[in-house]
Write a protein that holds these residues in place. Structure first.
Motif, short mmCIF file in Angstrom:
data_model
loop_
_atom_site.label_atom_id
_atom_site.label_comp_id
_atom_site.label_asym_id
_atom_site.label_seq_id
_atom_site.Cartn_x
_atom_site.Cartn_y
_atom_site.Cartn_z
N ARG A 168 -8.03 14.68 -92.26
CA ARG A 168 -8.57 14.01 -91.24
C ARG A 168 -7.67 13.59 -90.24
NH1 ARG A 168 -13.47 12.34 -93.84
NH2 ARG A 168 -13.28 11.82 -95.98
N ASP A 175 -11.11 7.33 -93.20
CA ASP A 175 -9.79 8.23 -92.85
C ASP A 175 -9.17 8.50 -93.51
OD1 ASP A 175 -10.88 8.48 -90.30
OD2 ASP A 175 -10.61 6.17 -89.61
N TYR A 203 -9.80 12.44 -86.52
CA TYR A 203 -9.86 11.05 -86.52
C TYR A 203 -8.73 10.74 -85.98
CZ TYR A 203 -13.29 13.18 -90.08
OH TYR A 203 -14.47 13.48 -91.34
#
Length: 461
Positions: free
Chosen positions: A191, A71, A17
């Motif tokens: 994330r 995300d 991420y």
């Protein structure tokens, strides 16, 4: 009421991420977080398998996937009712409990199986399962690869996810609470891009891994009908005597408003009398007194002061639930030295839901999210809190703090043990080397437990 379930989708790849944008926070809060999140985990300077680099040499970042809506950081709020599962008087013989116990560590099994009461064992087991389900989902790792430790203090620190070397994994935080059969988990998935060793294991961060912009979460459950000791004290010392027992926890101003303010009084017929109709009856501190009030519409109501004290006690537990959730952000519990300097204003106790009767599930009550938090007299502006009633006697409070712009605390989702938790574990187990096989020698309570968690500690682990 239909049961709401959450479908936990297991990730079969390792997600990478991009880091989220951070926003400045106050130096005061930053200093506090650094103090309570500092980690002291001894790490050997050993090379990684198949590389010539030490743990300290690993690249900090690698190419990330393109950004997408998925995300964005997420807050998870899960809820498990253990009153409905693992029936019986012994967790070792309860139907389905053996399978669940085989999915947690030996240390946790020891704690669970040595609980004096089976209800406490159920909650402890449910808590252990929820933590692993959350970590498995967020990090995309197999259930058997989940490893837990504590931040800072080995015994009292806040539980966290760690890698195979015992280093905390960045970008993830969670907290659990259980009370009277209910278990709640609040988790944060930042994330963050994660790093992996050549053999595919997720890698953590070096001490001190936490950064001021990270988000911390806390949760607490209270049950307002556990009050036999409260009523005994109130009978002898008055409601003010009961509140003053907690002078080390609440500030003078908080205790004053607990004693003499009231949000509403619920009459026996279900009518809610608001504070403006209760009037100066809110100064009453003793039981078994007959009170009379006339509403603005001219209706007269005569009721016992016991109902007024019930309302005040619910308000007291609202404060308690808020404070517990906040101090659990950093895992300090009631040992926090700044406990009395942490104050809550604009507190309202949420109106209750409906109790579960027969086969009907209890309903959620009112949700309140406009409380104001102050620490050492200064407004804490990077925290969001809410409290919600469940059934007639429960309240659950959540706190999130840090880089919270755009984050919202969602409603709690009730999980189905088999469909949402156990299936998550089974789907990620390698049948050739399963977590259950590795734990085959367990499910046997020790004759003499070496150490049991105190009632306060058990609420955090």
């Amino acid at each position: 009421m239909a049961t709401t379930t959450v479908q936990i989708q297991t990730k079969v790849h390792h997600p990478i991420y991009p880091r989220t944008q951070t926003t400045p926070i106050s130096p005061f809060v930053s200093k506090m977080k650094q103090q309570f999140l500092s980690l002291d985990i001894p790490l050997p300077a050993m090379p990684l398998m198949g590389t010539g680099h030490s743990l300290w040499d690993q690249p900090k970042a690698i190419e990330s996937y393109p950004s997408s809506d998925s995300d964005e950081p997420e807050i998870t709020t899960w809820f498990l009712d253990t009153r409905e599962i693992w029936p019986g008087e012994n967790i070792l013989t309860a139907p389905g409990a053996a399978e669940a116990l085989s999915l947690v560590s030996l240390a946790e099994q020891k704690i669970i199986t040595t609980k004096m009461f089976v209800a406490d064992a159920r909650m402890s087991l449910g808590s252990a399962l929820l933590k692993r389900a959350f970590i498995t989902q967020v990090l995309g790792i197999a259930w058997k690869d989940v490893k837990l430790a504590r931040k800072g203090n080995e015994k009292h620190g806040k539980p966290c996810a760690v890698d195979e070397y015992g280093r905390p994994i960045e970008g993830i935080d969670f907290n659990v609470s259980h009370q009277n059969g209910l278990v709640a988990l609040v988790g944060w998935d930042g994330r963050r891009r994660q790093r992996y060793s050549p053999n595919g294991h997720i890698m953590g961060v070096l001490s001190p891994g936490a950064t001021p912009e990270d988000v911390m979460v806390g949760v607490d459950i209270v049950c307002v009908n556990e009050r036999e000791s409260a009523m005994s004290t109130i009978e002898q010392e008055g409601f003010d005597g009961w509140v003053d027992i907690y002078d080390a926890v609440f500030s003078d101003e908080e205790r004053w408003t607990m004693k003499y303010d009231v949000d509403y009084v619920t009459l026996l017929d279900g009518t809610h009398l608001p504070a403006k109709d209760v009037g100066r009856n809110d100064r009453v501190l003793r039981r078994n007194q007959s009170l009379t009030c006339v509403t603005q519409t001219g209706a007269e109501h005569i009721f016992s002061s016991d109902l007024l004290l019930d309302a005040k006690l619910r308000r007291f537990y609202t404060y308690f639930c808020y404070k517990e959730a906040y101090i659990k952000l950093a895992g300090e519990a009631l040992l926090a030295p700044w406990l009395k300097q942490l104050e809550f204003f604009n507190v309202r106790s949420p109106k209750p839901g409906v109790v579960a009767r027969c086969s009907t599930h209890g309903t959620w009550g009112e949700e309140v999210d406009d409380v104001e938090v102050k620490l050492h007299g200064r407004v804490v502006d990077d925290v969001k809190m809410k409290i919600q009633a469940f059934e007639e006697d429960f309240m659950i409070s959540c706190a999130i703090q840090g880089n919270i712009d755009g984050l919202k605390i969602p409603a709690f989702k009730k999980l189905n043990l088999q469909q949402d938790v156990l299936s998550c574990a089974n789907d990620t187990l390698d049948r050739k080397d399963s977590f259950m096989d590795m734990q085959a020698e367990i499910i046997k309570a020790p004759e003499c437990p070496e150490q049991l968690l105190s009632p306060w500690e058990s609420r955090y682990w």
